[in-house]
Design a protein around this motif. Structure first.
Motif, mmCIF file in Angstrom:
data_model
loop_
_atom_site.group_PDB
_atom_site.id
_atom_site.type_symbol
_atom_site.label_atom_id
_atom_site.label_comp_id
_atom_site.label_asym_id
_atom_site.label_seq_id
_atom_site.Cartn_x
_atom_site.Cartn_y
_atom_site.Cartn_z
ATOM 1 N N VAL A 232 0.735 -1.143 0.083
ATOM 2 C CA VAL A 232 0.039 -0.052 0.023
ATOM 3 C C VAL A 232 0.902 1.285 0.045
ATOM 4 C CG1 VAL A 232 -1.752 1.375 1.329
ATOM 5 C CG2 VAL A 232 -1.945 -1.193 1.115
ATOM 6 N N THR A 233 2.050 1.263 0.927
ATOM 7 C CA THR A 233 2.813 2.285 1.075
ATOM 8 C C THR A 233 3.522 2.770 -0.257
ATOM 9 O OG1 THR A 233 2.974 1.783 3.279
ATOM 10 C CG2 THR A 233 4.574 3.611 2.298
ATOM 11 N N TRP A 234 4.022 1.503 -1.120
ATOM 12 C CA TRP A 234 4.543 1.608 -2.359
ATOM 13 C C TRP A 234 3.635 2.322 -3.467
ATOM 14 C CZ3 TRP A 234 4.685 0.338 -7.505
ATOM 15 C CH2 TRP A 234 6.074 0.481 -8.265
ATOM 16 N N PHE A 235 2.537 1.640 -3.409
ATOM 17 C CA PHE A 235 1.521 2.093 -4.444
ATOM 18 C C PHE A 235 1.109 3.577 -3.991
ATOM 19 C CE2 PHE A 235 0.981 -2.115 -5.835
ATOM 20 C CZ PHE A 235 1.291 -1.801 -7.042
ATOM 21 N N ASN A 236 0.975 4.018 -2.712
ATOM 22 C CA ASN A 236 0.664 5.098 -2.336
ATOM 23 C C ASN A 236 1.574 6.392 -3.105
ATOM 24 O OD1 ASN A 236 0.897 7.751 -0.418
ATOM 25 N ND2 ASN A 236 -1.170 6.700 0.037
ATOM 26 N N HIS A 237 3.153 6.055 -2.789
ATOM 27 C CA HIS A 237 4.078 6.631 -2.895
ATOM 28 C C HIS A 237 4.262 7.060 -4.647
ATOM 29 C CE1 HIS A 237 7.511 8.828 -1.319
ATOM 30 N NE2 HIS A 237 8.435 8.358 -2.604
ATOM 31 N N HIS A 238 3.871 5.827 -5.396
ATOM 32 C CA HIS A 238 3.898 5.865 -6.791
ATOM 33 C C HIS A 238 2.670 6.267 -7.563
ATOM 34 C CE1 HIS A 238 7.866 4.001 -5.668
ATOM 35 N NE2 HIS A 238 7.989 4.313 -6.894
ATOM 36 N N GLY A 239 1.433 5.972 -6.907
ATOM 37 C CA GLY A 239 0.205 6.189 -7.547
ATOM 38 C C GLY A 239 0.068 5.401 -8.574
ATOM 39 N N ILE A 240 -1.265 4.801 -8.688
ATOM 40 C CA ILE A 240 -1.883 4.062 -9.728
ATOM 41 C C ILE A 240 -2.536 5.024 -10.916
ATOM 42 C CG2 ILE A 240 -3.074 2.070 -10.257
ATOM 43 C CD1 ILE A 240 -2.882 1.346 -7.356
ATOM 44 N N PRO A 241 -2.171 5.158 -12.003
ATOM 45 C CA PRO A 241 -2.684 6.062 -12.882
ATOM 46 C C PRO A 241 -3.926 5.180 -13.489
ATOM 47 C CG PRO A 241 -0.756 5.271 -13.780
ATOM 48 C CD PRO A 241 -0.807 4.564 -12.657
ATOM 49 N N LEU A 242 -5.106 5.754 -13.062
ATOM 50 C CA LEU A 242 -6.428 5.027 -13.446
ATOM 51 C C LEU A 242 -7.285 5.839 -14.187
ATOM 52 C CD1 LEU A 242 -7.035 2.052 -12.630
ATOM 53 C CD2 LEU A 242 -8.654 3.045 -11.321
ATOM 54 N N PRO A 243 -7.146 6.381 -15.569
ATOM 55 C CA PRO A 243 -8.112 7.304 -16.112
ATOM 56 C C PRO A 243 -9.693 6.808 -16.091
ATOM 57 C CG PRO A 243 -6.955 6.367 -17.568
ATOM 58 C CD PRO A 243 -6.252 5.612 -16.168
ATOM 59 N N ALA A 244 -10.573 7.677 -15.610
ATOM 60 C CA ALA A 244 -11.820 7.455 -15.492
ATOM 61 C C ALA A 244 -12.267 6.916 -17.295
ATOM 62 C CB ALA A 244 -12.751 8.394 -15.234
ATOM 63 N N PRO A 245 -13.037 6.171 -17.498
ATOM 64 C CA PRO A 245 -13.581 5.874 -18.812
ATOM 65 C C PRO A 245 -13.861 7.253 -19.738
ATOM 66 C CG PRO A 245 -14.997 4.537 -17.468
ATOM 67 C CD PRO A 245 -13.802 5.502 -16.679
ATOM 68 N N GLY A 246 -13.437 7.553 -20.755
ATOM 69 C CA GLY A 246 -13.929 8.525 -21.482
ATOM 70 C C GLY A 246 -13.189 9.931 -20.977
ATOM 71 N N ALA A 247 -12.418 9.777 -19.716
ATOM 72 C CA ALA A 247 -11.762 11.278 -19.431
ATOM 73 C C ALA A 247 -10.583 11.359 -19.815
ATOM 74 C CB ALA A 247 -11.919 11.083 -17.791
ATOM 75 N N THR A 248 -9.848 12.653 -20.226
ATOM 76 C CA THR A 248 -8.610 12.720 -20.745
ATOM 77 C C THR A 248 -7.600 12.986 -19.409
ATOM 78 O OG1 THR A 248 -9.782 14.676 -21.426
ATOM 79 C CG2 THR A 248 -9.249 13.047 -23.296
ATOM 80 N N VAL A 249 -8.104 13.214 -18.333
ATOM 81 C CA VAL A 249 -7.169 13.507 -17.314
ATOM 82 C C VAL A 249 -7.016 12.311 -16.413
ATOM 83 C CG1 VAL A 249 -7.282 14.743 -15.083
ATOM 84 C CG2 VAL A 249 -8.788 15.681 -16.700
ATOM 85 N N ASP A 250 -5.850 12.131 -16.438
ATOM 86 C CA ASP A 250 -5.344 10.750 -15.499
ATOM 87 C C ASP A 250 -5.765 11.122 -13.982
ATOM 88 O OD1 ASP A 250 -4.488 9.331 -17.557
ATOM 89 O OD2 ASP A 250 -2.182 9.953 -17.101
ATOM 90 N N SER A 251 -6.358 10.142 -13.487
ATOM 91 C CA SER A 251 -6.816 10.129 -12.003
ATOM 92 C C SER A 251 -5.813 9.260 -11.381
ATOM 93 C CB SER A 251 -8.174 9.757 -11.880
ATOM 94 O OG SER A 251 -9.076 10.642 -12.189
ATOM 95 N N ILE A 252 -4.984 9.726 -10.456
ATOM 96 C CA ILE A 252 -3.777 8.971 -9.841
ATOM 97 C C ILE A 252 -4.661 8.382 -8.469
ATOM 98 C CG2 ILE A 252 -1.728 8.951 -8.946
ATOM 99 C CD1 ILE A 252 -1.331 9.512 -11.590
ATOM 100 N N VAL A 253 -4.698 7.298 -8.502
ATOM 101 C CA VAL A 253 -5.378 6.511 -7.258
ATOM 102 C C VAL A 253 -4.133 6.220 -6.388
ATOM 103 C CG1 VAL A 253 -6.358 4.556 -6.266
ATOM 104 C CG2 VAL A 253 -7.226 5.718 -8.270
ATOM 105 N N ARG A 254 -4.153 6.820 -5.240
ATOM 106 C CA ARG A 254 -3.027 6.611 -3.936
ATOM 107 C C ARG A 254 -3.950 5.942 -2.789
ATOM 108 N NH1 ARG A 254 1.412 9.177 -5.505
ATOM 109 N NH2 ARG A 254 1.145 10.950 -6.994
ATOM 110 N N PRO A 255 -3.356 4.275 -2.924
ATOM 111 C CA PRO A 255 -4.071 3.445 -1.742
ATOM 112 C C PRO A 255 -3.495 4.018 -0.400
ATOM 113 C CG PRO A 255 -3.102 2.374 -3.637
ATOM 114 C CD PRO A 255 -2.646 3.758 -3.934
ATOM 115 N N TYR A 256 -4.359 3.910 0.359
ATOM 116 C CA TYR A 256 -3.928 4.090 2.054
ATOM 117 C C TYR A 256 -4.952 3.137 2.604
ATOM 118 C CZ TYR A 256 -7.974 7.040 2.655
ATOM 119 O OH TYR A 256 -9.241 7.743 2.887
ATOM 120 N N VAL A 257 -4.565 2.916 4.025
ATOM 121 C CA VAL A 257 -5.506 2.334 5.161
ATOM 122 C C VAL A 257 -5.521 3.238 6.266
ATOM 123 C CG1 VAL A 257 -5.589 -0.221 4.059
ATOM 124 C CG2 VAL A 257 -3.493 0.583 5.657
#
Lengths: 431, 233
Positions: free
Chosen positions: A367-392
């Protein structure tokens, strides 16, 4: 204490079985932690996009505005006075206030060449176009504090220099469709016949317009929001003949967890002529989406948990079967049945603790690693990258940490009880 | 039965193209000058009245000057062929608008007012009128530029005067309906409805009423009035 030592020693006797049980637990807990982290991160991104990218944490309107927004949005307006703005800004946790007017408008592009002298028609490709869009009139500086995610996205061109600057900022796809030319910041304005026209019905429905240029564009957040744009507030007020009036205040707070308190404080201050809504009231679908996600997560967790605990249960049953003679001996030398139960439950708790520590270590590292690096997850149809940063949350960690050993101990309850029920003589006689 | 046969025979009588031509001649004579007011009633019950002057020439040249209320004083509209322009004094220039846009925020659209030549834009066929004294024509759009997908029009049998109209969008939904009334002779030999009420069928509390106070069939207004350069002059 002696029992604990015994429990640990017993676990180390059959290392392969202990390792397999442990591995199952680590995988289960890592999976749960990672999934929870991802759900949290995705939720945060979605809320961020809505709150800091579109509407603000709270909105203040004239009473009845939200309900009548489709029919008469401009009639339910408010006088935009310095006193009112101060009143809003001086509320605890409020960090910015952005006056706005939301309205339906048209933007009209100029013809690409002057009309032919002979009165004949321009070819269609050279004719200007007029298109409808949903305009949000803002003061650029204040809006940047309330919805920085939106204003920061204006990468092509720039936000209007001031509330009086005759500059539009449009959705990039919409601007492309219009074939509107971008105006360089600071460059002299083109002659009016080459500017865009911002047209709208005023408060009474009469058509009015202002000459403007395209200052910048921003990409789409989500599908279906292409025909949108930002207009400087004073320009919009002139077109709508609503000088000194607005229909909405967007409000930013220092911590989203405080919105309900801020809502009550604002409503108490403003009185019954105004209405205050939080972002989750304005976007109720997020709340219901959260509920659905939590439900699905709890089902998945239950499956993980069942698999892990059944693994422990099975391993302990095997142990009891294998150690029948040993249990007989212990009972024969005077160990109490209660102590036998305790011994086996302790074994379960020890393996549970070891499993949860290892599982959390791996899960949190992920979780920390992905929080740090972020998961690029664009919403369908959107042109802006949504970066998901997991955390608990620490609550989640505490829950897992306390719950797993307890669950493991409970899973051993039955094998332990069976062991304690053995008759020493029969147990000793087993091969 | 006999009555039915008679109606069918009567309905089958006129040529649709002929009926459309008659409608166009009544509602949009080749050249005219007129004065009218439009009162728009909005969903909250408030009303607003616009006063305007029309000038028309040929099949496709149209000009409007607004004089009231003060918010639109000096505003002008121009149609030349398929081009539609609005001149807003603030802008000091003309800008293009679309056929389907609302006319001054009311319930007529721009084409309803500035583009009355159904014969050019629609194909028609006769359908059951539901009343013995009128013909009903169903019009289907010939091209994408029209403001409606289809129209149903009721014309009085005795004198071809329009009585009512129903206007449909692409989904087949009725968007607006019009009632034509106060037919009178504006000039010798020229009769048309003096009052058209356009009911918004999507928002039932909205409607707009167009009243023509004067209409003269001018033989030849100067062509220069229908150029972009003349707007705002």
């Amino acid at each position: 204490m002696a029992l604990l030592k015994l429990a640990v020693r017993n676990l180390r006797r059959n290392r392969r079985r202990t390792a397999i049980t442990l591995a199952a637990m680590v995988i289960g807990i890592t999976g749960m932690t990672a999934l929870r982290g991802f759900i949290n991160g995705q939720r945060e991104t979605m809320v961020e996009n809505v709150v800091r990218g579109r509407i603000g944490a709270l909105q203040v309107h004239h009473k009845g505005y939200v309900q009548n927004v489709l029919t008469s949005p401009l009639q339910l307006d408010m006088a935009d006075t310095p006193e009112l703005r101060k009143k809003l800004a001086d509320t605890p946790h409020v960090i910015a206030v952005s006056p706005r007017i939301e309205f339906g408008a048209m933007v009209s592009t100029p013809d690409k060449q002057p009309p032919p002298e002979d009165g004949s028609m321009l070819p269609e490709a050279d004719q200007g176009k007029t298109s409808f869009f949903i305009a949000t009139a803002v003061e650029p500086e204040n809006e940047a504090k309330v919805t920085p995610r939106r204003t920061n996205l204006v990468k092509v061109g720039h936000m209007p220099a001031s509330p009086e600057a005759p500059e539009l900022v449009l959705n990039a796809d919409f601007a492309l469709g219009l074939d509107a030319k971008l105006h360089e910041a600071g460059a002299p304005l083109p002659p009016i016949e080459q500017q865009l026209a911002l047209l709208a019905g005023d408060r009474d429905g009469a058509l009015n317009g202002e000459n403007v240029v395209l200052g910048g564009t921003f990409p789409s957040f989500s599908p279906g929001d292409k025909r949108v744009g930002l207009v400087p507030l004073v320009i919009a007020q002139r077109v709508l003949r609503m000088e000194g009036r607005v229909t909405e205040y967007g409000i930013a707070v220092d911590a989203l967890s405080e919105v309900d308190g801020v809502k009550d404080a604002l409503q108490a201050k403003l009185g019954p002529d105004y209405e205050v809504h939080t972002w989750s009231e304005l976007f109720p679908f997020i709340k219901s989406l959260n509920g659905t996600q939590d439900f699905i997560f709890s089902i998945i967790s239950a499956v993980f948990l069942a698999v892990v605990l059944l693994g422990i249960l099975n391993a302990m049953l095997m142990t009891v079967l294998e150690r029948t003679r040993e249990i007989g001996t212990m009972l024969a030398v005077g160990m109490r049945r209660r102590q036998i139960i305790r011994l086996f439950m302790l074994e379960g708790a020890v393996i549970g603790t070891a499993g949860v520590m290892l599982g959390l270590a791996v899960g949190l590292a992920l979780v920390t690693w992905f929080n740090h690096h972020g998961i690029p997850l664009p919403a369908p149809g959107a042109t802006v990258d949504s970066i998901v940063r997991p955390y608990v949350t620490s609550r989640f960690i505490a829950g897992i940490f306390a719950g797993t050993p307890l669950g493991a101990a409970l899973a051993t309850l039955w094998p332990a009880w069976r062991a304690s029920r053995l008759r020493p003589v029969e147990a000793l006689a087993t091969a | 039965m006999t009555a039915l046969v008679l109606t069918l025979l009567a309905a089958a009588d006129p040529d649709v193209a002929d009926l459309l031509k008659k409608y166009d001649e009544i509602m949009g004579p080749a050249a005219f000058e007129a004065e009218a007011t439009m009162t728009a009633t909005r969903e909250d019950g408030s009303e607003r009245t616009y006063a305007m002057k029309f000038l028309k020439k040929d099949q496709d040249k149209f000009r409007i000057w607004f004089s009231e209320p003060s918010a639109v004083k000096g505003q002008e509209m121009l149609r030349n062929g398929d081009n539609l322009w609005v001149y807003i004094p603030n802008l000091k220039r003309a800008t293009r608008v679309a056929n389907r846009d609302n006319f001054q925020g009311g319930d007529f659209n721009n084409a309803d007012v500035l583009r009355v030549n159904y014969a050019a834009d629609y194909d028609g066929k006769l359908v059951d009128a539901g009343q013995p004294d009128a013909w009903c024509i169903e019009l289907k759009a010939k091209h994408k530029e029209t403001s409606y997908d289809s129209i149903k029009l009721w014309l009085r049998k005795s004198d071809y005067q329009p009585l009512k109209g129903q206007y449909f969008g692409t989904s087949g939904q009725m968007i607006r309906s019009a009632t034509f009334s106060e037919h009178r002779e504006f000039e010798k030999g020229f009769t048309r409805p003096g009052r058209i009420v356009m009911q918004n069928e999507l928002v039932k509390t909205r409607k707009s009423e167009m009243k023509t106070s004067r209409m003269t069939l001018k033989s030849d207004p100067p062509a220069q009035r229908f150029t972009q350069a003349d707007l705002g002059k």
